[in-house]
Design an enzyme around this catalytic site. Structure first.
Site, PDB file in Angstrom:
ATOM      1  N   SER A 141      57.305 -12.450  27.149  1.00  0.00           N
ATOM      2  CA  SER A 141      56.831 -11.083  27.346  1.00  0.00           C
ATOM      3  C   SER A 141      55.390 -11.108  27.823  1.00  0.00           C
ATOM      4  O   SER A 141      54.628 -12.040  27.529  1.00  0.00           O
ATOM      5  CB  SER A 141      56.922 -10.292  26.038  1.00  0.00           C
ATOM      6  OG  SER A 141      56.276  -9.037  26.137  1.00  0.00           O
ATOM      7  N   TYR A 154      54.835  -9.389  17.475  1.00  0.00           N
ATOM      8  CA  TYR A 154      55.588  -9.631  18.708  1.00  0.00           C
ATOM      9  C   TYR A 154      54.811 -10.555  19.653  1.00  0.00           C
ATOM     10  O   TYR A 154      55.372 -11.483  20.242  1.00  0.00           O
ATOM     11  CB  TYR A 154      55.883  -8.287  19.379  1.00  0.00           C
ATOM     12  CG  TYR A 154      56.896  -8.333  20.491  1.00  0.00           C
ATOM     13  CD1 TYR A 154      58.252  -8.534  20.220  1.00  0.00           C
ATOM     14  CD2 TYR A 154      56.521  -8.138  21.817  1.00  0.00           C
ATOM     15  CE1 TYR A 154      59.189  -8.552  21.244  1.00  0.00           C
ATOM     16  CE2 TYR A 154      57.437  -8.151  22.839  1.00  0.00           C
ATOM     17  CZ  TYR A 154      58.779  -8.363  22.555  1.00  0.00           C
ATOM     18  OH  TYR A 154      59.695  -8.389  23.575  1.00  0.00           O
TER      19      TYR A 154
END
Length: 243
Positions: A141, A154
């Site tokens: 990501s 995350y």
């Protein structure tokens, strides 16, 4: 026969990857953990497009479930093997760190990072034994590259996944197994549906969110024979948001 396993394959980016791989004749194993209806719909769409696939339920973050499900699959497919692995499963539980419950930290790390470890470790020996060019693509990501406020868990999980990608690529290269990561920015999926799209779009030089199909095309290339000399790379797909 060579199969592709896509973890978290029932929705969003995973679903798009399943459809793309099936469109070029690769049988896909669609992993899911809870949303059986979405998984069944993805399988139906794969078949409707002329591809083939099957469902395989397990929680990537539970080592016992991973072991049992993949062992059962291999027992039922003695002449086949999983040559393509897309570690896509992951969850978000965003919060500022000082407000973040401990369970949310561990849940996100477990899904993205431990899930990668459990699944990849189980499948890697057969890929390396075959010497026919196994392919692993990990869904990282933008958050794992630059960090995002409210996503310490995350960002940590995806940054660690990037490091693991680079290390594993060196371990597997001599056996013709490539390991790469894809780092999407803002993509139109259910994971971004609750975000302030109009506001965030202004941050993207291309002035739009990406489409799942665009990410799937990149993953498909990294899984192909044409990408046989690409390994240990992290390829961003973010509309110029972070370059």
């Amino acid at each position: 026969m060579k199969y592709a396993l896509v973890t978290g394959g029932s929705r969003g980016l995973g679903r798009a990857v399943c459809l793309k791989l099936a469109s070029r004749g690769i049988p896909v194993i669609i992993n899911y953990v809870s949303n059986a209806a979405a998984a069944e719909q993805t399988l139906a769409d794969v078949c409707a497009a002329g591809g083939s696939g099957e469902l395989l339920r397990f929680d990537v973050g539970c080592e016992d479930e991973v072991e049992q499900a993949l062992a059962a699959w291999q027992d039922s497919h003695p002449d086949d093997y999983i040559a393509y692995l897309v570690n896509n499963a992951g969850i978000r539980r965003d919060n500022l760190m000082f407000m973040m419950p401990t369970e949310d930290w561990h849940a996100v790390i477990n899904a993205s990072l431990n899930g990668f470890y459990y699944v990849t470790k189980r499948l890697l020996p057969k890929m390396m034994q075959r010497r026919h060019g196994g392919r692993i693509v990990n869904m990282a990501s933008l958050s794992g590259i630059k960090g995002m406020a409210g996503q310490a868990n995350y960002s940590a999980a995806k940054a660690a996944l990037i490091g693991a990608t680079k290390a594993l690529a060196q371990e597997c290269a001599a056996r013709a197994v490539t390991v790469n990561a894809v780092a999407p920015g803002f993509i139109e999926t259910d994971m971004t549906a609750e975000l302030p799209v109009d506001e965030l779009r202004k941050l993207v030089p291309m002035n739009r969110f990406g489409r799942p199909e665009e990410v799937a095309a990149l993953v498909d290339f990294l899984l192909s024979d044409e990408a046989a000399y690409i390994t240990g790379e992290v390829v961003s797909i973010n509309g110029g948001l972070y370059t």
